[in-house]
Design a protein around this motif. Structure first.
Motif, PDB file in Angstrom:
ATOM      1  N   VAL A  57       0.837  -1.201   0.000  1.00  0.00           N
ATOM      2  CA  VAL A  57       0.000   0.000   0.000  1.00  0.00           C
ATOM      3  C   VAL A  57       0.874   1.253   0.000  1.00  0.00           C
ATOM      4  N   CYS A  58       1.835   1.311   0.900  1.00  0.00           N
ATOM      5  CA  CYS A  58       2.670   2.509   1.022  1.00  0.00           C
ATOM      6  C   CYS A  58       3.463   2.785  -0.249  1.00  0.00           C
ATOM      7  N   PHE A  59       4.068   1.767  -0.818  1.00  0.00           N
ATOM      8  CA  PHE A  59       4.920   2.003  -1.977  1.00  0.00           C
ATOM      9  C   PHE A  59       4.124   2.161  -3.270  1.00  0.00           C
ATOM     10  N   ARG A  60       2.955   1.562  -3.339  1.00  0.00           N
ATOM     11  CA  ARG A  60       2.079   1.816  -4.496  1.00  0.00           C
ATOM     12  C   ARG A  60       1.591   3.263  -4.474  1.00  0.00           C
ATOM     13  N   MET A  61       1.193   3.745  -3.290  1.00  0.00           N
ATOM     14  CA  MET A  61       0.750   5.129  -3.171  1.00  0.00           C
ATOM     15  C   MET A  61       1.902   6.092  -3.485  1.00  0.00           C
ATOM     16  N   ALA A  62       3.095   5.794  -3.000  1.00  0.00           N
ATOM     17  CA  ALA A  62       4.252   6.644  -3.302  1.00  0.00           C
ATOM     18  C   ALA A  62       4.455   6.732  -4.811  1.00  0.00           C
ATOM     19  N   GLN A  63       4.341   5.609  -5.480  1.00  0.00           N
ATOM     20  CA  GLN A  63       4.496   5.599  -6.940  1.00  0.00           C
ATOM     21  C   GLN A  63       3.423   6.465  -7.595  1.00  0.00           C
ATOM     22  N   HIS A 110       4.957   1.880  10.903  1.00  0.00           N
ATOM     23  CA  HIS A 110       5.073   0.480  11.291  1.00  0.00           C
ATOM     24  C   HIS A 110       5.909  -0.340  10.308  1.00  0.00           C
ATOM     25  N   LEU A 111       6.415   0.295   9.277  1.00  0.00           N
ATOM     26  CA  LEU A 111       7.315  -0.411   8.362  1.00  0.00           C
ATOM     27  C   LEU A 111       8.620  -0.704   9.094  1.00  0.00           C
ATOM     28  N   SER A 112       9.158  -1.892   8.868  1.00  0.00           N
ATOM     29  CA  SER A 112      10.455  -2.211   9.466  1.00  0.00           C
ATOM     30  C   SER A 112      11.553  -1.885   8.464  1.00  0.00           C
ATOM     31  N   GLU A 113      12.774  -1.834   8.954  1.00  0.00           N
ATOM     32  CA  GLU A 113      13.907  -1.554   8.068  1.00  0.00           C
ATOM     33  C   GLU A 113      14.143  -2.754   7.154  1.00  0.00           C
ATOM     34  N   PRO A 114      14.551  -2.543   5.942  1.00  0.00           N
ATOM     35  CA  PRO A 114      14.990  -1.284   5.357  1.00  0.00           C
ATOM     36  C   PRO A 114      13.848  -0.474   4.729  1.00  0.00           C
ATOM     37  N   MET A 115      12.633  -1.011   4.743  1.00  0.00           N
ATOM     38  CA  MET A 115      11.509  -0.342   4.091  1.00  0.00           C
ATOM     39  C   MET A 115      11.172   0.999   4.745  1.00  0.00           C
ATOM     40  N   HIS A 116      11.332   1.079   6.053  1.00  0.00           N
ATOM     41  CA  HIS A 116      11.056   2.323   6.761  1.00  0.00           C
ATOM     42  C   HIS A 116      11.961   3.438   6.232  1.00  0.00           C
ATOM     43  N   THR A 118      13.568   3.510   3.371  1.00  0.00           N
ATOM     44  CA  THR A 118      13.258   3.738   1.956  1.00  0.00           C
ATOM     45  C   THR A 118      12.037   4.639   1.830  1.00  0.00           C
ATOM     46  N   TYR A 119      11.034   4.385   2.648  1.00  0.00           N
ATOM     47  CA  TYR A 119       9.827   5.210   2.640  1.00  0.00           C
ATOM     48  C   TYR A 119      10.172   6.658   2.981  1.00  0.00           C
ATOM     49  N   LEU A 120      10.961   6.855   4.041  1.00  0.00           N
ATOM     50  CA  LEU A 120      11.322   8.217   4.454  1.00  0.00           C
ATOM     51  C   LEU A 120      12.105   8.931   3.363  1.00  0.00           C
ATOM     52  N   ALA A 121      12.990   8.215   2.688  1.00  0.00           N
ATOM     53  CA  ALA A 121      13.756   8.826   1.597  1.00  0.00           C
ATOM     54  C   ALA A 121      12.837   9.253   0.458  1.00  0.00           C
ATOM     55  N   LEU A 122      11.843   8.427   0.138  1.00  0.00           N
ATOM     56  CA  LEU A 122      10.879   8.783  -0.905  1.00  0.00           C
ATOM     57  C   LEU A 122      10.052   9.997  -0.492  1.00  0.00           C
ATOM     58  N   ARG A 123       9.635  10.026   0.757  1.00  0.00           N
ATOM     59  CA  ARG A 123       8.849  11.157   1.254  1.00  0.00           C
ATOM     60  C   ARG A 123       9.660  12.449   1.162  1.00  0.00           C
ATOM     61  N   ASP A 124      10.931  12.383   1.547  1.00  0.00           N
ATOM     62  CA  ASP A 124      11.797  13.564   1.469  1.00  0.00           C
ATOM     63  C   ASP A 124      11.994  14.005   0.013  1.00  0.00           C
ATOM     64  N   LYS A 125      12.156  13.041  -0.881  1.00  0.00           N
ATOM     65  CA  LYS A 125      12.344  13.344  -2.308  1.00  0.00           C
ATOM     66  C   LYS A 125      11.088  14.026  -2.876  1.00  0.00           C
ATOM     67  N   TYR A 126       9.916  13.537  -2.470  1.00  0.00           N
ATOM     68  CA  TYR A 126       8.654  14.117  -2.940  1.00  0.00           C
ATOM     69  C   TYR A 126       8.495  15.543  -2.408  1.00  0.00           C
ATOM     70  N   GLU A 127       8.742  15.712  -1.128  1.00  0.00           N
ATOM     71  CA  GLU A 127       8.653  17.050  -0.522  1.00  0.00           C
ATOM     72  C   GLU A 127       9.626  18.013  -1.209  1.00  0.00           C
ATOM     73  N   ALA A 128      10.797  17.514  -1.580  1.00  0.00           N
ATOM     74  CA  ALA A 128      11.797  18.346  -2.255  1.00  0.00           C
ATOM     75  C   ALA A 128      11.282  18.867  -3.596  1.00  0.00           C
ATOM     76  N   ARG A 129      10.413  18.108  -4.237  1.00  0.00           N
ATOM     77  CA  ARG A 129       9.825  18.569  -5.502  1.00  0.00           C
ATOM     78  C   ARG A 129       8.993  19.827  -5.268  1.00  0.00           C
ATOM     79  N   PHE A 130       8.208  19.848  -4.202  1.00  0.00           N
ATOM     80  CA  PHE A 130       7.418  21.031  -3.857  1.00  0.00           C
ATOM     81  C   PHE A 130       8.346  22.182  -3.462  1.00  0.00           C
TER      82      PHE A 130
END
Length: 192
Positions: A57-63, A110-116, A118-130
């Motif tokens: 769910v998290c990574f599909r939504m990120a995509q 609730h994601l465990s590493e390394p997914m946690h 990876t998720y945070l890095a994607l969130r930061d990358k998305y925010e950086a676009r704004f």
């Protein structure tokens, strides 16, 4: 006509609804099996764990968010127009599936590493676009904000609560919501 979902898709859809209402931690595999009307053991023939569902769910939504902002930024224009398109793209993704949006925005913890990570890095990358759009607007004299990160976080925070109140049958369509929010966020509430 609604498409027939595979068993894995049914499990994911039901789990997403449970994660939204009960939270990831409070949702058990037994809860999921009961909601699906099957034995808990049979779920494991389709998925490894409930965290696998959360990851999907998290990574599909990120995509979906990245695809939407890519399309919004593909068109040239002023920073104001690019920011409006980015806001509209974000609203469209949030309103397409409010249950998945809620899980994406709140249950990622609730994601465990390394997914946690990876998720945070994607969130930061998305925010950086704004932030980049806003920085361009500051540099071009379109925006007067003290800090592009603060502005980006204010915009995203405002948008990310849509899943709590949006109703498909409500007064405004997603496009109208995006337009109204863009106007309020970019122009404030003051009359000029």
């Amino acid at each position: 006509m609604e498409a027939v979902l595979s068993r894995k898709e049914q499990i994911e859809k039901t789990a997403t609804a449970l994660f939204r209402t009960k939270g990831f931690s409070a949702t058990s595999m037994r809860d999921l099996a009961t909601a699906l009307g099957i034995e808990a053991a049979s779920i494991y023939s389709h998925i490894k764990s409930k965290e696998e569902i959360l990851q999907r769910v998290c990574f599909r939504m990120a995509q979906e968010f990245f695809e939407a902002i890519d399309a919004a930024e593909a068109l040239e224009g002023s920073a104001t127009n690019r920011l409006k398109r980015a806001i509209t793209a974000h609203v469209q993704v949030l309103t397409q599936n409010t249950e998945a949006s809620a899980v994406f925005l709140h249950e990622w913890r609730h994601l465990s590493e390394p997914m946690h990570g990876t998720y945070l890095a994607l969130r930061d990358k998305y925010e950086a676009r704004f932030r980049e759009i806003i920085r361009t607007g500051i540099d071009d004299g379109e925006f007067a904000v003290p800090d592009e990160k603060f502005a980006a976080l204010t915009i995203l925070s405002s948008l990310n609560w849509i899943h709590t109140w949006y109703k498909p049958e409500g007064k405004m369509t997603p496009s109208e919501i995006a337009e109204n929010l863009s106007e309020m966020l970019l122009n404030g509430l003051a009359t000029n």
